[in-house]
Design a protein around this motif. Sequence first.
Motif, short mmCIF file in Angstrom:
data_model
loop_
_atom_site.label_atom_id
_atom_site.label_comp_id
_atom_site.label_asym_id
_atom_site.label_seq_id
_atom_site.Cartn_x
_atom_site.Cartn_y
_atom_site.Cartn_z
N ILE A 43 0.83 -1.20 0.00
CA ILE A 43 0.00 0.00 0.00
C ILE A 43 0.87 1.26 0.00
O ILE A 43 0.67 2.18 -0.81
CB ILE A 43 -0.96 -0.02 1.20
CG1 ILE A 43 -1.99 -1.14 1.02
CG2 ILE A 43 -1.65 1.33 1.39
CD1 ILE A 43 -2.84 -1.43 2.24
N ILE A 95 -7.00 -4.01 2.61
CA ILE A 95 -6.65 -2.63 2.25
C ILE A 95 -7.30 -1.62 3.19
O ILE A 95 -6.60 -0.77 3.77
CB ILE A 95 -7.07 -2.34 0.79
CG1 ILE A 95 -6.19 -3.15 -0.16
CG2 ILE A 95 -6.94 -0.85 0.49
CD1 ILE A 95 -6.65 -3.12 -1.61
N TYR A 96 -8.62 -1.68 3.36
CA TYR A 96 -9.29 -0.63 4.12
C TYR A 96 -8.84 -0.57 5.58
O TYR A 96 -8.52 0.51 6.08
CB TYR A 96 -10.81 -0.75 3.97
CG TYR A 96 -11.28 -0.41 2.58
CD1 TYR A 96 -11.04 0.86 2.04
CD2 TYR A 96 -11.94 -1.33 1.78
CE1 TYR A 96 -11.46 1.18 0.76
CE2 TYR A 96 -12.37 -1.02 0.51
CZ TYR A 96 -12.13 0.24 -0.01
OH TYR A 96 -12.55 0.56 -1.27
N TYR A 143 -9.73 -6.03 -0.58
CA TYR A 143 -10.30 -4.95 0.23
C TYR A 143 -10.26 -5.23 1.73
O TYR A 143 -10.06 -4.32 2.53
CB TYR A 143 -11.73 -4.68 -0.21
CG TYR A 143 -11.83 -4.22 -1.63
CD1 TYR A 143 -11.03 -3.20 -2.10
CD2 TYR A 143 -12.74 -4.81 -2.51
CE1 TYR A 143 -11.11 -2.77 -3.42
CE2 TYR A 143 -12.83 -4.38 -3.83
CZ TYR A 143 -12.02 -3.36 -4.27
OH TYR A 143 -12.11 -2.95 -5.57
N ARG A 172 -6.34 -1.55 -5.01
CA ARG A 172 -6.70 -2.91 -5.38
C ARG A 172 -6.62 -3.14 -6.89
O ARG A 172 -6.07 -4.13 -7.37
CB ARG A 172 -8.13 -3.18 -4.87
CG ARG A 172 -8.89 -4.25 -5.55
CD ARG A 172 -8.48 -5.62 -5.09
NE ARG A 172 -9.42 -6.61 -5.59
CZ ARG A 172 -9.26 -7.91 -5.50
NH1 ARG A 172 -8.20 -8.40 -4.92
NH2 ARG A 172 -10.16 -8.74 -5.96
N LEU A 219 -5.23 0.83 5.67
CA LEU A 219 -5.14 2.28 5.42
C LEU A 219 -5.42 3.05 6.71
O LEU A 219 -4.75 4.05 7.01
CB LEU A 219 -6.12 2.69 4.32
CG LEU A 219 -5.64 2.46 2.88
CD1 LEU A 219 -6.77 2.66 1.88
CD2 LEU A 219 -4.46 3.36 2.53
N THR A 223 -7.13 6.10 -3.92
CA THR A 223 -8.12 5.53 -3.00
C THR A 223 -7.80 4.05 -2.78
O THR A 223 -7.02 3.47 -3.52
CB THR A 223 -9.54 5.62 -3.59
OG1 THR A 223 -9.60 4.76 -4.74
CG2 THR A 223 -9.87 7.05 -4.02
N GLY A 224 -8.43 3.47 -1.77
CA GLY A 224 -8.26 2.04 -1.54
C GLY A 224 -8.70 1.23 -2.74
O GLY A 224 -8.07 0.23 -3.10
#
Lengths: 197, 197
Positions: free
Chosen positions: A9, A42-43, A39, A24, A46, A19-20
């Motif tokens: 990331i 990722i989210y 996801y 991806r 972050l 953005t996330g």
Amino acid sequence: MGSTAQFVILGMLSKEPMTGYDIRKRVKTRMGSFWDINYGQIYPTLRTLEKKGEVTKKVEIMENRPNRKVYSITNKGLNELKKWLLKPAEPESAKIETLLKVAFGEHLSKDEIIKHINEFKARNISRLEDASNIEKEMKAQLKKNEKYFFPLLTFSLGKSLHKAGIEWADTAIELIEKHKNFTKLYENGKNKISKIN
Amino acid sequence: MGSTAQFVILGMLSKEPMTGYDIRKRVKTRMGSFWDINYGQIYPTLRTLEKKGEVTKKVEIMENRPNRKVYSITNKGLNELKKWLLKPAEPESAKIETLLKVAFGEHLSKDEIIKHINEFKARNISRLEDASNIEKEMKAQLKKNEKYFFPLLTFSLGKSLHKAGIEWADTAIELIEKHKNFTKLYENGKNKISKIN
DNA sequence: AATGACATGTAAGAGGTTACATGATTGT
DNA sequence: ACAATCATGTAACCTCTTACATGTCATT
């Protein structure tokens, strides 16, 4: 310590704010041959990185859909990324279930094995095509913008690996079809002790 | 449903009865290029499989060391294995951290990147050698015993993948060394918007 | 004298996947 | 009309790795 996901990331954000969702998509298209991230990683990551001060976010208000959260890397984040980049890479690992099924092929018929190998081949063809298409676009832009130098290097290995898969599939199918005593393999292999581990 | 680990274990036991320790060793040497499994998965899974009646165990009493538990596959286990073998294989996946670091190479010096690539190359050479050695022994026995037909097929892909890695390493290092504007890559890449995802 | 092979196992935690929820806009 | 894209997120679950514990025997 610290999953690789966070450095993927950070690495993506070191190229440009995103953005996330973008992260991806880019990891899939640009690194699909050698990495994956989703996801669910990722989210949350972050948010963790934001708390640690390694990324910052700017919220773009959207109507009728979730607000875009555009993340940027901070100097702190860049330093963490560089520290990680200097460490030796983990040994590579692969999961090729097709080879597992081929290895236990004595329990399958000729056609069943060949079906597995053809599906494997199809996946490799499709991935090779995707990689080639993006590579082509990148190469066109390389003259103007050198930032594609490294991504292109990685595509070159990705493509070779897919090509190796496709070529193997063809020769493997040939060998299986030529093979005479196919159905007797299991019987022959039974109850014999081998020295090979 | 049901992790792949249990089918790897069943597959190994379908070849001959073995201990958990043996399973680990064999998966490493025979499938190291495309699969991995470790004790933390093997021992609990063997007990689960025993409870489900898919394997049976014979305990060999040892002095001064843990008793050997030699597991054999049952008919039920063989049926489960065959069911799994008939299902389409999961798409293959790889983790190549070296390519991740190369992809973010704009933050590294020429020498640092080349170091990563050389370490990658060394791992591939070593794995290729291991695979070649075992392949050689298997080929020698193939004339007498056909059970090595399938393992040999899988070695052929494993070897190609390692060779592709080694060849890529050489050409990548050449390209990086030739590259003139290396240190300016990061500057050039900054703040430019691309259409490529 | 030290390393590696043999041989089992557990517990905790890290890592990763999947399914669910929401819903307009754009392209085919 | 349908599918894909955009865009976020959570919760539950499954999988996998790591560190620990134990101890002999054979080889270098």
